[in-house]
Design an enzyme around this catalytic site. Structure first.
Site, mmCIF file in Angstrom:
data_model
loop_
_atom_site.group_PDB
_atom_site.id
_atom_site.type_symbol
_atom_site.label_atom_id
_atom_site.label_comp_id
_atom_site.label_asym_id
_atom_site.label_seq_id
_atom_site.Cartn_x
_atom_site.Cartn_y
_atom_site.Cartn_z
ATOM 1 N NE ARG A 18 33.958 22.420 30.034
ATOM 2 C CZ ARG A 18 34.879 23.092 29.359
ATOM 3 N NH1 ARG A 18 34.917 23.041 28.041
ATOM 4 N NH2 ARG A 18 35.773 23.826 29.979
ATOM 5 C CD GLU A 58 72.564 40.806 51.695
ATOM 6 O OE1 GLU A 58 72.908 41.572 52.619
ATOM 7 O OE2 GLU A 58 72.814 39.586 51.692
ATOM 8 C CE LYS A 82 35.144 30.052 33.186
ATOM 9 N NZ LYS A 82 36.447 29.585 33.623
ATOM 10 C CG ASP A 139 34.324 34.155 40.742
ATOM 11 O OD1 ASP A 139 33.904 34.589 41.828
ATOM 12 O OD2 ASP A 139 35.521 34.190 40.414
#
Ligand code: R5P
Length: 285
Positions: A183, A36, A181, A158
């Site tokens: 795809r 502790e 991004k 982003d």
């Protein structure tokens, strides 16, 4: 007034102490045989500024102990890096809202709190005392200026991070954009700036946190393919887990800088000026 620093914020606390001309309280840190934590602060005054980044669970406990040690004074808590802040919503039933749990615990025994570039400023509402976010985007901008890059392009990883990137870019009047991004197929994803062409540009990706470095490493590889001349990274909180620094260098990132909110060997940028200014501008100072 005195400043208490916990163990992982000593450099930043000392810089804040110099800026504010407020002495540091000498603090002894040890552990009991069972592990502790124990601390003892010398020479506390009627006001205390506790500087403590919550970089791990030990630092959370050490912060709670420091607040309690200063229970006879009026306390301001500076949390340069607020760990647990990224779990700021309940994504599945039965989960805690970790940011709320930590903010509530830290609110006890303090009058006000300051955090630096918190992941989502909405999490400040979880404190039960006034809590302010301090941004070091201008300090990151000055660091970028010192790199002497030719017409740099500042990129956010982003869209959500575009405001921070725009504040960095404003320092030098540089171009700014965010990475999008797309795809291409089941396995293939393309990452590229939304509007500005990276070809022939010196690029600086800026973010609040670099943790595993996964986001930036993927982006850097793709920016190279798109013809970027050089790629640099600068963030506020350099958490840099699991070999992130070397992963980023291997991905072709030429320089990596973070701030002293999370002290490590890449902490070339200091949050001390911005924190000291926010404290002195506050009506309760
Ligand atoms: C996410 O929203 C944050 O702003 C950072 O982009 C993220 O935490 C970085 O994580 P990593 O370095 O693990 O990709």
């Amino acid at each position: 007034m005195r400043i208490i620093s916990t163990e992982r914020s000593q450099v930043l606390a000392t810089r804040i102490s110099v800026k504010l001309a407020v002495p540091l309280a000498e603090t002894k840190f040890t552990r009991f045989p069972d592990g502790e934590m124990y601390l003892r602060c010398e020479g506390l005054d009627d006001k205390t500024l506790i500087v403590s980044s919550i970089v791990d669970s030990d630092m959370l406990v050490q912060t709670l102990l420091a607040i309690d040690a200063a229970d006879r004074s009026r306390n301001t808590l500076v949390i340069p890096y607020l760990g647990y802040a990224r779990q700021d919503k309940r994504f599945a039933s039965g989960e805690p809202i970790s940011a709320r749990a930590v903010a509530r615990a830290l609110s006890c025994g303090i009058e006000r709190a300051f955090v630096v570039d918190i992941h989502d400023p909405g999490a400040l509402d979880y404190f039960s005392v006034p809590a302010k976010n301090v941004t070091i985007a201008p300090a990151i901008g000055r660091y970028v200026g010192d790199l002497n890059l030719k017409n740099p392009l500042i990129l956010a990883p982003d869209e959500g991070a575009i405001e921070f990137a725009a504040d960095v870019a404003a320092v030098g009047g540089w171009d700014c954009d965010f990475l999008q991004k797309t795809r291409i197929s089941g396995e293939e994803v393309q990452i590229a700036p939304k509007t500005v062409d990276a070809a022939g540009r010196e690029v600086v990706i800026v973010d609040d946190i670099i943790s595993t470095g996964g986001t930036l490493a993927t982006a850097a590889r793709m920016l190279r393919e798109q013809g970027a001349v050089s790629i640099h990274a600068a963030c506020v909180h350099g958490v840099l887990v699991n070999g992130a620094y070397t992963r980023l260098r291997a991905a072709g990132i030429s320089s990596i800088a973070s701030s002293d909110t999370y002290e490590n060997a890449s902490s070339f940028i200091s949050a001390a000026n911005a924190i000291a200014a926010a404290i002195t501008e506050d009506v309760h100072y």
